[in-house]
Design a protein around this motif. Structure first.
Motif, PDB file in Angstrom:
ATOM      1  N   PRO A  34       0.801  -1.227   0.000  1.00  0.00           N
ATOM      2  CA  PRO A  34       0.000   0.000   0.000  1.00  0.00           C
ATOM      3  C   PRO A  34       0.833   1.275   0.000  1.00  0.00           C
ATOM      4  O   PRO A  34       0.353   2.333  -0.411  1.00  0.00           O
ATOM      5  N   GLN A  35       2.092   1.207   0.445  1.00  0.00           N
ATOM      6  CA  GLN A  35       2.972   2.373   0.478  1.00  0.00           C
ATOM      7  C   GLN A  35       4.054   2.316  -0.593  1.00  0.00           C
ATOM      8  O   GLN A  35       4.934   3.164  -0.634  1.00  0.00           O
ATOM      9  N   HIS A  36       4.011   1.295  -1.435  1.00  0.00           N
ATOM     10  CA  HIS A  36       4.963   1.121  -2.540  1.00  0.00           C
ATOM     11  C   HIS A  36       6.407   0.983  -2.061  1.00  0.00           C
ATOM     12  O   HIS A  36       7.340   1.292  -2.799  1.00  0.00           O
ATOM     13  N   ASN A  37       6.589   0.476  -0.853  1.00  0.00           N
ATOM     14  CA  ASN A  37       7.940   0.340  -0.319  1.00  0.00           C
ATOM     15  C   ASN A  37       8.218  -1.028   0.290  1.00  0.00           C
ATOM     16  O   ASN A  37       9.275  -1.256   0.875  1.00  0.00           O
ATOM     17  N   GLY A  38       7.231  -1.957   0.172  1.00  0.00           N
ATOM     18  CA  GLY A  38       7.398  -3.300   0.713  1.00  0.00           C
ATOM     19  C   GLY A  38       6.903  -3.475   2.131  1.00  0.00           C
ATOM     20  O   GLY A  38       7.017  -4.569   2.695  1.00  0.00           O
ATOM     21  N   VAL A  39       6.321  -2.427   2.735  1.00  0.00           N
ATOM     22  CA  VAL A  39       5.865  -2.486   4.124  1.00  0.00           C
ATOM     23  C   VAL A  39       4.360  -2.710   4.194  1.00  0.00           C
ATOM     24  O   VAL A  39       3.599  -2.081   3.450  1.00  0.00           O
ATOM     25  N   ALA A  40       3.945  -3.606   5.089  1.00  0.00           N
ATOM     26  CA  ALA A  40       2.526  -3.775   5.422  1.00  0.00           C
ATOM     27  C   ALA A  40       2.297  -3.090   6.758  1.00  0.00           C
ATOM     28  O   ALA A  40       2.557  -3.682   7.823  1.00  0.00           O
ATOM     29  N   PRO A  41       1.830  -1.833   6.776  1.00  0.00           N
ATOM     30  CA  PRO A  41       1.758  -1.067   8.026  1.00  0.00           C
ATOM     31  C   PRO A  41       0.820  -1.662   9.063  1.00  0.00           C
ATOM     32  O   PRO A  41       0.991  -1.414  10.255  1.00  0.00           O
ATOM     33  N   GLN A  42      -0.170  -2.437   8.630  1.00  0.00           N
ATOM     34  CA  GLN A  42      -1.083  -3.084   9.569  1.00  0.00           C
ATOM     35  C   GLN A  42      -0.911  -4.602   9.581  1.00  0.00           C
ATOM     36  O   GLN A  42      -1.759  -5.317  10.095  1.00  0.00           O
ATOM     37  N   GLY A  43       0.172  -5.083   9.020  1.00  0.00           N
ATOM     38  CA  GLY A  43       0.399  -6.518   8.927  1.00  0.00           C
ATOM     39  C   GLY A  43       1.080  -7.091  10.164  1.00  0.00           C
ATOM     40  O   GLY A  43       1.886  -6.429  10.814  1.00  0.00           O
ATOM     41  N   ASP A  44       0.760  -8.329  10.471  1.00  0.00           N
ATOM     42  CA  ASP A  44       1.387  -9.050  11.578  1.00  0.00           C
ATOM     43  C   ASP A  44       1.354 -10.547  11.273  1.00  0.00           C
ATOM     44  O   ASP A  44       0.683 -11.328  11.955  1.00  0.00           O
ATOM     45  N   PRO A  45       2.080 -10.983  10.240  1.00  0.00           N
ATOM     46  CA  PRO A  45       2.038 -12.392   9.841  1.00  0.00           C
ATOM     47  C   PRO A  45       2.873 -13.262  10.770  1.00  0.00           C
ATOM     48  O   PRO A  45       3.634 -12.749  11.606  1.00  0.00           O
ATOM     49  N   PRO A  46       2.760 -14.581  10.648  1.00  0.00           N
ATOM     50  CA  PRO A  46       3.560 -15.473  11.496  1.00  0.00           C
ATOM     51  C   PRO A  46       5.058 -15.280  11.282  1.00  0.00           C
ATOM     52  O   PRO A  46       5.502 -14.800  10.231  1.00  0.00           O
ATOM     53  N   THR A  47       5.810 -15.675  12.293  1.00  0.00           N
ATOM     54  CA  THR A  47       7.262 -15.682  12.197  1.00  0.00           C
ATOM     55  C   THR A  47       7.773 -17.062  11.785  1.00  0.00           C
ATOM     56  O   THR A  47       8.797 -17.182  11.122  1.00  0.00           O
ATOM     57  N   ILE A 374      18.145 -15.196  -4.471  1.00  0.00           N
ATOM     58  CA  ILE A 374      16.878 -14.544  -4.163  1.00  0.00           C
ATOM     59  C   ILE A 374      16.475 -13.635  -5.316  1.00  0.00           C
ATOM     60  O   ILE A 374      17.283 -12.857  -5.820  1.00  0.00           O
ATOM     61  N   TYR A 375      15.234 -13.788  -5.771  1.00  0.00           N
ATOM     62  CA  TYR A 375      14.646 -12.920  -6.786  1.00  0.00           C
ATOM     63  C   TYR A 375      13.513 -12.064  -6.205  1.00  0.00           C
ATOM     64  O   TYR A 375      13.288 -10.945  -6.629  1.00  0.00           O
ATOM     65  N   GLY A 376      12.776 -12.632  -5.262  1.00  0.00           N
ATOM     66  CA  GLY A 376      11.689 -11.898  -4.641  1.00  0.00           C
ATOM     67  C   GLY A 376      12.218 -10.757  -3.781  1.00  0.00           C
ATOM     68  O   GLY A 376      13.334 -10.793  -3.269  1.00  0.00           O
ATOM     69  N   SER A 377      11.393  -9.738  -3.599  1.00  0.00           N
ATOM     70  CA  SER A 377      11.792  -8.552  -2.837  1.00  0.00           C
ATOM     71  C   SER A 377      11.399  -8.709  -1.367  1.00  0.00           C
ATOM     72  O   SER A 377      10.370  -9.317  -1.053  1.00  0.00           O
ATOM     73  N   PRO A 378      12.189  -8.157  -0.446  1.00  0.00           N
ATOM     74  CA  PRO A 378      11.875  -8.278   0.974  1.00  0.00           C
ATOM     75  C   PRO A 378      10.637  -7.467   1.345  1.00  0.00           C
ATOM     76  O   PRO A 378      10.307  -6.472   0.705  1.00  0.00           O
ATOM     77  N   ILE A 379       9.971  -7.909   2.407  1.00  0.00           N
ATOM     78  CA  ILE A 379       8.815  -7.176   2.916  1.00  0.00           C
ATOM     79  C   ILE A 379       8.983  -6.973   4.422  1.00  0.00           C
ATOM     80  O   ILE A 379       9.700  -7.722   5.088  1.00  0.00           O
ATOM     81  N   GLY A 380       8.290  -5.945   4.941  1.00  0.00           N
ATOM     82  CA  GLY A 380       8.391  -5.630   6.352  1.00  0.00           C
ATOM     83  C   GLY A 380       7.024  -5.528   7.006  1.00  0.00           C
ATOM     84  O   GLY A 380       6.079  -5.009   6.406  1.00  0.00           O
ATOM     85  N   ALA A 381       6.913  -6.035   8.236  1.00  0.00           N
ATOM     86  CA  ALA A 381       5.658  -5.969   8.988  1.00  0.00           C
ATOM     87  C   ALA A 381       5.930  -6.259  10.458  1.00  0.00           C
ATOM     88  O   ALA A 381       6.767  -7.121  10.778  1.00  0.00           O
ATOM     89  N   ALA A 382       5.255  -5.543  11.341  1.00  0.00           N
ATOM     90  CA  ALA A 382       5.266  -5.812  12.785  1.00  0.00           C
ATOM     91  C   ALA A 382       6.682  -5.875  13.359  1.00  0.00           C
ATOM     92  O   ALA A 382       6.987  -6.727  14.204  1.00  0.00           O
ATOM     93  N   GLY A 383       7.556  -4.992  12.879  1.00  0.00           N
ATOM     94  CA  GLY A 383       8.912  -4.957  13.406  1.00  0.00           C
ATOM     95  C   GLY A 383       9.790  -6.091  12.936  1.00  0.00           C
ATOM     96  O   GLY A 383      10.815  -6.390  13.565  1.00  0.00           O
ATOM     97  N   ARG A 384       9.401  -6.720  11.809  1.00  0.00           N
ATOM     98  CA  ARG A 384      10.174  -7.827  11.256  1.00  0.00           C
ATOM     99  C   ARG A 384      10.373  -7.611   9.750  1.00  0.00           C
ATOM    100  O   ARG A 384       9.593  -6.923   9.096  1.00  0.00           O
ATOM    101  N   VAL A 385      11.427  -8.247   9.217  1.00  0.00           N
ATOM    102  CA  VAL A 385      11.711  -8.199   7.787  1.00  0.00           C
ATOM    103  C   VAL A 385      11.829  -9.634   7.282  1.00  0.00           C
ATOM    104  O   VAL A 385      12.486 -10.471   7.909  1.00  0.00           O
TER     105      VAL A 385
END
Length: 439
Positions: A34-47, A374-385
């Protein structure tokens, strides 16, 4: 003149209301979120997860595609190219002669260029729509495919870029609204296509960088009407444009071999530009309020932090905020999370993290656990990458100035598409399967 004013009226419409902004932050409407930067500002997926742990569902996807899934509400959208048994009979005799250093062969079979909509809760297919059926005019690199660009949505319409096989708009129930042809891309060594279109308000922007006449276009997203088209002196590149409102302008930032350029979204006028990238540019730009970060990592390394409030040519001037000449990616795009810029070297799992304000190196080219290529791009959520490798390993690290590994997870699949996150769910699209990972 009337057409010009009509365009201005359309382009000046607010991109999204404040109420919609709240909704947008909980979606994954484009391939970098949603911010075009790889971050899910409301995301909290499993670790942590595996083939037997924290898999909500896993579904097979027909055909081939490294298109990242996008998510809006209760629906998931992705692209695929399905090879048929139907063979063209009017191809030249040279069709069997491989081209380029990778000995790439041109196809004979028809492919169905297809959009798939899945139910987010179950993974069940809600609808599947073939945009077109054609024999691709070129081959692809062994690691590429004919559906490697990702769709984008505004919550009302779905925009699909199949490149040489057309740009399409659908409603969210699969009804085609319009289509547009821009010709046939001629890619370097027949490596194939991959740049996605970018959406801002009611304007859809597509770059067409090739080993031939290159250009960039803006279309009315509602009708498909061409609003402007500008020629570009560029070779083949795969970066997706970034559109942001900065320094009193709505700027379209394009990353490419010859120049990074900023275009005025309303007119197509070049606001500023800067040379210095490597070749085969693939990473897409990311930005904060003041700077845009453009990088490349094939036959050279380049990271440029460029200000939005400049004009003209910034090349070799003190207007460049800062730059770096090592450790940058070839295919993956960077992650800009708060004030930290994460990226990997070339196509390897070698991590760098820098302070986005000044380029200070926080993590210096360090091998990530379990990540080889690695070809996929990193993503960030809930203080994790999260970093997902081609061999099915996802390494999770803490969002911090120092490297701290939180988990390493293995799936029995190969991944080239970038992850997507909505809420407590992580979506990984592999060669054959789409995973929904949730506790």
């Amino acid at each position: 003149m009337l057409r010009y004013f009509a365009f201005i009226a359309v382009a000046l419409l607010p991109a999204i209301s404040s109420a919609q902004q709240l909704n947008l932050a909980a979606q994954w409407p484009a391939w970098r979120g949603p911010q075009h930067n790889g971050v899910a500002p409301q995301g909290d997926p499993p670790t942590k997860w595996s083939e037997t742990e924290n898999i909500k569902w896993k579904v097979a996807i027909p055909g081939e595609g490294s298109s990242t899934p996008i998510i809006w509400g209760d629906r998931i959208f992705l692209l695929t190219a399905i090879k048929t048994d139907k063979v063209a009979t009017d191809l030249p005799a040279t069709i069997d002669e491989p081209v380029g250093p990778f000995k790439i062969k041109f196809p004979k079979n028809y492919f169905q260029f297809t959009v798939i909509c899945l139910d987010r809760a179950t993974g069940k297919t809600l609808w599947q729509k073939m945009a077109t059926e054609r024999v691709p005019h070129e081959g692809v690199h062994p690691d590429n495919d004919y559906a490697s660009s990702s769709p984008v949505t505004d919550g009302k319409r779905l925009f699909v870029n199949f490149g040489s096989n057309g740009v399409y708009a659908f409603d969210l129930d699969g009804k085609e609204l319009w289509s547009k042809e821009f010709g046939k891309l001629t890619t370097r060594n027949s490596f194939g296509e991959g740049s996605s279109s970018a959406l801002h308000g009611n304007v859809l922007v597509t770059t067409w960088d090739q080993d031939g006449p290159s250009f960039i276009t803006a279309q009315n997203a509602e009708t498909g009407e061409l609003l402007w088209r500008k020629d570009r002196e560029e070779k083949t590149a795969w970066a997706t444009p970034l559109i942001v409102e900065r320094a009193g302008k709505t700027q379209v930032i394009t990353n490419a071999t010859n120049l990074v350029r900023s275009y005025d979204l309303f007119t197509g006028e070049i606001l500023w530009q800067c040379a210095g990238q490597a070749t085969n540019v693939t990473p897409s730009p990311v930005a904060n309020d003041k700077l845009v970060y453009c990088m490349s990592g094939y036959r050279g390394y380049a990271l440029y932090a460029l200000p939005f409030d400049q004009k003209g040519d910034l090349t070799d001037t003190d207007k460049i905020a800062w730059k770096l000449d090592r450790g940058t990616p070839y295919i993956p795009s960077p992650l800009l999370y708060d004030n930290r810029l994460y990226f990997t070297q070339s196509n390897e799992g070698i991590l760098s993290c820098v302070d986005a304000t000044n380029g200070k190196i926080l993590i210096e080219r360090t091998r990530l656990q379990g990540i080889s290529t690695i070809y996929g791009s990193p993503i960030g959520a809930a203080g994790r990458v999260y970093f997902t490798s081609r061999r099915g390993v996802t390494t999770v690290i803490k969002h911090a100035d120092e490297l701290e590994i939180l988990a390493s997870n293995q799936l029995d699949e190969e991944f080239d598409a970038s992850p997507a996150v909505v809420g407590k769910e992580l979506y990984l699209r592999g060669k054959k399967w789409l995973y929904c990972i949730a506790e």
